[in-house]
Design a protein around this motif. Structure first.
Motif, mmCIF file in Angstrom:
data_model
loop_
_atom_site.group_PDB
_atom_site.id
_atom_site.type_symbol
_atom_site.label_atom_id
_atom_site.label_comp_id
_atom_site.label_asym_id
_atom_site.label_seq_id
_atom_site.Cartn_x
_atom_site.Cartn_y
_atom_site.Cartn_z
ATOM 1 N N MET B 257 0.833 -1.192 0.000
ATOM 2 C CA MET B 257 0.000 0.000 0.000
ATOM 3 C C MET B 257 0.875 1.252 0.000
ATOM 4 N N ALA B 261 1.567 4.222 -3.062
ATOM 5 C CA ALA B 261 1.594 5.672 -2.857
ATOM 6 C C ALA B 261 2.903 6.264 -3.371
ATOM 7 N N VAL B 283 -7.507 -8.830 2.592
ATOM 8 C CA VAL B 283 -8.505 -8.503 1.568
ATOM 9 C C VAL B 283 -8.953 -7.041 1.600
ATOM 10 N N ASP B 284 -9.188 -6.565 2.803
ATOM 11 C CA ASP B 284 -9.557 -5.166 2.978
ATOM 12 C C ASP B 284 -8.711 -4.243 2.113
ATOM 13 N N ILE B 285 -7.426 -4.480 2.179
ATOM 14 C CA ILE B 285 -6.483 -3.622 1.476
ATOM 15 C C ILE B 285 -6.279 -4.072 0.039
ATOM 16 N N ARG B 288 -8.878 -3.329 -2.543
ATOM 17 C CA ARG B 288 -9.286 -1.937 -2.730
ATOM 18 C C ARG B 288 -8.184 -1.048 -3.275
ATOM 19 N N LEU B 289 -6.997 -1.585 -3.375
ATOM 20 C CA LEU B 289 -5.937 -0.780 -3.982
ATOM 21 C C LEU B 289 -6.279 -0.602 -5.456
ATOM 22 N N ASP B 290 -5.690 0.415 -6.055
ATOM 23 C CA ASP B 290 -5.990 0.721 -7.447
ATOM 24 C C ASP B 290 -4.697 0.707 -8.221
#
Lengths: 334, 334
Positions: B257, B261, B283-285, B288-290
């Motif tokens: 993550m 950035a 999974v949360d992360i 949802r990363l792009d």
DNA sequence: TAGACGTGGGTAATCGATAACCCTAGGTGA
DNA sequence: TCACCTAGGGTTATCGATTACCCACGTCTA
């Protein structure tokens, strides 16, 4: 086999009652010499108290039973357990959690827990919601955590969603934001309450006309990883419309994470062009977003702690509803 | 008070032994009529088995005790419990977890658990590590989960870090990447093993010379939220240097993550300019990363399940080391 | 027809810790 | 000197479920 008080008594040449007194009963009458000798022998033999046996007389095991919605999954939910555990330990109690993973029969799970004869039982929910506890169990369950009992028969601890939403909104207003969009979690009690708090803050600030909007974060009612997210399309639309928001309040940190990605795509700077704030304080995410996310931390730990206090102290009138405050965690997205 | 077999016996006009047989002993000799009548009365009176009483004769409670490093905190760690719980339920057992939050005295916590007379005890670690269990407890603990006992006296279940690193690296190579940087977690056993796997895959692919690098993710030895991250500076440096990587393998999804950035700041596109992959599948992360992150999922659930099987089946030679495979979760960052 | 056996069920011991109640020896005040 | 107190500790019933062992029938079989 395992060592019992009897074995120690035999070895020490005293009676079981003396051994019991020496090891557990702090105030039992006996010479310090005897007590020490008994303790030594117990240590030597590797004695471990048999709580099951003790519980036969006491009537209960030193346990706080927790029946969890589907708890153990979420990172916050575990905070509830930690809060409970900390407070329970102070009374030499342990927390015993049982999840009703999908099992629709709450009663059956409560009974499963009751077989262990816990001192008290709490019901904990993953999401803030209203739970209709079967009549037969309103007496059994001492505290509802992160949920309220449908008929207010059981003491309930919930986050103060309304207050949190009002406060974070006021915070945005104080930071100079005038056009705030709220991407809320639809179909959830928390969402409804937050919307009310949000609107009140907006009204109080006299910003009613300023294009304030409340939009759903997902298409499906319950927010889960499989629900189709609307965040990207909402933000694309908001930012290309005539009334661009200067702040976006998100239903939780995961929604905020998606909002960050969406804002990046449309070239908006955080917080210069648009401030972002949300609810949860899922540290993993909030502290690693760029810029780090300002968010209202859920009072999960506090709920756990308070639950244990109530269950063990037991001096509340059943049916009370405790609303616990969120805590503002300021980072740099506002 | 609570209802006992005695109360039921009295009401039904039969002996306790008959009641016990009717409710629990499936094979007890008795007329179907009696059995039914007893069951009915038990239901009516709201009877709940007293497991403590039963355990007095049986010698143990239907519990699997779990002594956790500091478990309950992490989202994966809970997966271990879920795996255990699922398998335990099949044998009508419950999982009873106790955390040694900071308490340095493992022995004391194990004894606390032993007071409840669990059928078996597992030790679970938050991070994959080597644990030196005090001599007195190698007999007591049946399985080490996510860690190995220092002297190989206890059956241990660990993720196959080496294999996972080798596989994900080969996967990157197969995707055409030739210059892979690995931002590893320093000071952790997992990190060491992964580095070895990474290097082997690189060597096998004949990419030794191609600027392959292994860099630490943080300055402090143990990776935590407070450790000062080096990810941004590493990536800035890597991307501005003469030998720009075309793939970055991260120590976990949180590092990834931060890498996202950082890459964004230097204007690199994922995966076009640089592929990113990592370990964990939080999974949360990851989802949802792009773009969504390709990552190797830790086998936590599988470890929990296997642990229960071993503890309840009990047919393994103590000291065995089971390495469980990760699972590749392909998203779109490669 | 006596012994064998199967069926349905009772009696009582047991597990380990606790606690109500009892016992003894030495000391004390009246 | 005697009734009484106290420190130190023993005896035993108890909690609830299980289980080894026993009993009373009725039915078969030799």
């Amino acid at each position: 086999m395992t060592v019992s008080l009897n074995d120690i008594a035999e070895r020490a040449g005293v009676s079981v009652k003396t051994v019991s007194g020496a090891l557990h009963g702090g105030s039992a009458r006996m010479s310090e010499q005897t007590r020490l000798r008994v303790k030594e022998i117990a240590e030597e033999l590797g004695y471990v108290t048999n709580l099951a046996a003790r519980s036969m007389r006491q009537g209960w095991m030193p346990l706080i039973g927790v029946v969890a919605d589907e708890l153990i999954t979420s990172p916050f939910a575990t905070e509830i357990i930690r809060g409970l555990d900390g407070a329970a330990r102070a009374s030499d109690m342990a927390v015993f959690a049982m999840t009703l993973n999908g099992s629709r029969d709450v009663g059956a799970v409560i009974e499963e827990v009751r077989r262990f004869r816990p001192r008290a039982i709490a019901y904990a929910a993953m999401y803030h919601k209203t739970v209709a506890l079967p009549e037969a169990f309103v007496e059994t369950v001492g505290v509802m955590i992160n949920c309220r009992e449908a008929n207010n028969r059981v003491t309930s601890l919930v986050p103060d969603e309304f207050g949190a939403a009002r406060d974070i909104t006021s915070y945005l207003v104080e930071a100079g934001r005038k056009n705030i969009a709220f991407i809320n979690l639809p179909g959830l009690l928390a969402g409804e309450l937050r919307e009310a708090g949000f609107r009140q803050a907006i009204t109080e600030a006299g910003l009613d006309g300023a294009g304030t909007r409340v939009l759903p974060a997902v298409r499906r009612a319950i927010y889960s990883d499989r629900a189709h997210s609307l965040v990207l399309s909402h933000i694309t639309e908001l930012m290309s419309g005539p009334d661009r928001p200067d702040a976006i309040l998100c239903g939780n940190d995961r929604v905020a994470m998606e909002a960050y990605a969406a804002l990046r795509r449309v070239g908006a700077q955080i917080p210069d062009d648009v401030a972002v704030a949300s609810f949860d304080n899922q540290v993993d995410i909030a502290s690693r977003l760029d810029p780090p996310l300002t968010t209202m931390a859920l009072p999960h730990r506090a709920m756990g702690r308070l639950a244990a206090d109530i269950l063990l102290g037991g001096d509340t009138t059943p049916g009370e509803l405790h609303k616990l405050p969120f805590q503002l965690v300021e980072r740099s997205s506002v």
